[in-house]
Design an enzyme around this catalytic site. Structure first.
Site, short mmCIF file in Angstrom:
data_model
loop_
_atom_site.label_atom_id
_atom_site.label_comp_id
_atom_site.label_asym_id
_atom_site.label_seq_id
_atom_site.Cartn_x
_atom_site.Cartn_y
_atom_site.Cartn_z
N SER A 33 -6.07 0.07 12.86
CA SER A 33 -6.85 1.30 12.74
C SER A 33 -7.46 1.62 14.09
O SER A 33 -7.53 0.75 14.97
CB SER A 33 -7.98 1.10 11.71
OG SER A 33 -8.96 2.11 11.79
N ASP B 167 -1.31 -7.76 -6.33
CA ASP B 167 -2.56 -7.95 -5.60
C ASP B 167 -2.26 -8.81 -4.38
O ASP B 167 -1.98 -10.00 -4.49
CB ASP B 167 -3.59 -8.64 -6.50
CG ASP B 167 -4.90 -8.94 -5.79
OD1 ASP B 167 -5.04 -8.61 -4.59
OD2 ASP B 167 -5.79 -9.53 -6.44
N GLY C 282 0.82 -1.20 0.00
CA GLY C 282 0.00 0.00 0.00
C GLY C 282 0.86 1.25 0.00
O GLY C 282 0.55 2.24 0.68
N ALA C 283 1.95 1.23 -0.79
CA ALA C 283 2.99 2.26 -0.68
C ALA C 283 2.87 3.38 -1.68
O ALA C 283 3.75 4.25 -1.73
CB ALA C 283 4.36 1.60 -0.81
N ALA D 80 -14.15 -5.20 11.67
CA ALA D 80 -13.80 -6.61 11.81
C ALA D 80 -12.42 -6.89 11.23
O ALA D 80 -11.60 -7.61 11.82
CB ALA D 80 -14.85 -7.49 11.13
N ARG E 7 0.60 5.81 -1.93
CA ARG E 7 -0.03 7.06 -1.50
C ARG E 7 -0.23 7.04 0.01
O ARG E 7 -0.04 6.03 0.67
CB ARG E 7 -1.37 7.25 -2.20
CG ARG E 7 -2.39 6.17 -1.84
CD ARG E 7 -3.71 6.38 -2.54
NE ARG E 7 -4.71 5.40 -2.10
CZ ARG E 7 -5.99 5.44 -2.42
NH1 ARG E 7 -6.44 6.41 -3.20
NH2 ARG E 7 -6.83 4.53 -1.98
N SER F 203 2.00 -2.03 -4.48
CA SER F 203 0.63 -1.54 -4.57
C SER F 203 -0.07 -2.30 -5.68
O SER F 203 0.58 -2.87 -6.56
CB SER F 203 0.59 -0.04 -4.87
OG SER F 203 -0.74 0.42 -5.10
N ILE G 19 -5.91 10.64 9.67
CA ILE G 19 -4.66 11.03 9.01
C ILE G 19 -5.01 11.66 7.66
O ILE G 19 -5.77 11.09 6.88
CB ILE G 19 -3.76 9.80 8.77
CG1 ILE G 19 -3.54 9.01 10.07
CG2 ILE G 19 -2.43 10.24 8.16
CD1 ILE G 19 -2.81 9.74 11.17
N TYR H 75 -15.00 -3.20 8.00
CA TYR H 75 -13.71 -2.57 8.22
C TYR H 75 -13.25 -2.77 9.67
O TYR H 75 -12.09 -3.11 9.92
CB TYR H 75 -13.80 -1.08 7.90
CG TYR H 75 -12.48 -0.36 7.93
CD1 TYR H 75 -11.56 -0.51 6.89
CD2 TYR H 75 -12.13 0.47 8.99
CE1 TYR H 75 -10.34 0.15 6.91
CE2 TYR H 75 -10.91 1.13 9.02
CZ TYR H 75 -10.02 0.97 7.98
OH TYR H 75 -8.81 1.61 8.00
#
Length: 265
Positions: free
Chosen positions: A143, A64, A14-15, A158, A17, A38, A189, A156
């Site tokens: 999170s 993926d 997930g790099a 869960a 953005r 990503s 954020i 989300y």
């Protein structure tokens, strides 16, 4: 504090953005070799920008992380390119926001596939390398909803609570191999994800008496943060750099909130 990661290999999913790009920039500045991952083509642009700015060796991969074969290929390529995987940061994540009675099953399954199963797949493949090395650090993005669920996002919540469970379980299993496993819980954020959150939650939570325009709901929520501001990706990156460093060598199985004091538990 700057930490020296020269010669260390850091994988970040997930790099392209937001938080992931902020973490990548921190490790680029601190001298690490980077594997930036990503599912979006944008990863190549983000990687090129960091390489040009810091001269860092970067392997950008469009992957993926819900695909087992692709994840295995990711870590194989990282090892072939750099010879080690010292830190793996499982940051890729997605969110959708919808009421319980209209949320498609496919959305529920996708969020868990990326946020939970994807984290586990990456941890598994990274740990195989780290066990042979007898060292390593796994760092997982949870999170605030890993601590406390919120309206219209049961999937989300869960998925992010699941990340904490994975973190604790793997910390116990991998401790004998000198591998630490920790997680962090970002709050609000400033990022493209929070632009989406502000817009969609704002639409759902608007009433005839109160309509939320762009940025207004997020601004209202930020007022409830003790430090009175939203976080920046580099706020998160500082914590992650600490967790990846030798300064955190006696820290494992922990989940740390980074949210300006929004959730204190």
């Amino acid at each position: 504090m700057n930490r020296n990661f020269s010669g260390k290999t850091v994988v970040i999913t997930g790099a392209c953005r937001g938080i992931g790009a902020g973490i990548a920039e921190r490790f680029a500045r601190d001298g690490a070799n980077l594997v930036m991952v990503s599912n979006a083509e944008r990863i190549f642009e983000t990687a090129a920008t960091l390489h040009n700015k810091y001269g860092t060796e970067i392997l950008p991969l469009q992957i993926d992380i819900t695909d087992e074969t692709q994840v295995q290929s990711l870590y194989k390529q990282a090892l072939e390119k750099f010879g080690s995987v010292d830190v793996s940061i499982q940051n890729a994540g997605v969110i959708t926001i919808d009421s319980f009675d209209s949320m498609p099953k496919a959305d529920f399954e996708k969020v868990l596939a990326v946020n939970t199963t994807g984290v586990w797949l990456c941890c598994r493949e990274a740990a195989k390398i780290m066990v042979k090395q007898k060292s390593g650090s796994l760092i997982n993005t949870s999170s605030g909803q890993g601590r406390k669920g919120f309206i219209y996002t049961p999937h989300y919540a869960a998925s992010k609570m699941g990340v904490i469970g994975i973190t604790q379980s793997l910390a116990l299993e991998l401790a004998p191999h000198n591998i630490t496993v920790n997680a962090f819980c970002p709050g609000i954020i400033e990022s493209e994800m929070w632009d989406y959150n502000d817009r969609v939650w704002g639409e759902i939570l608007s009433t005839d008496e109160k309509r939320y325009g762009k940025g207004e709901l997020m601004a209202e929520w930020v007022k409830g943060i003790p430090l009175k501001r939203a976080g920046q990706p580099d706020d998160v990156a500082g914590l992650v750099a600490f967790l990846a460093s030798d300064d955190a060598r006696y820290l494992t199985g922990q989940t740390i909130n980074i949210d300006g004091g929004l959730i204190m538990s």
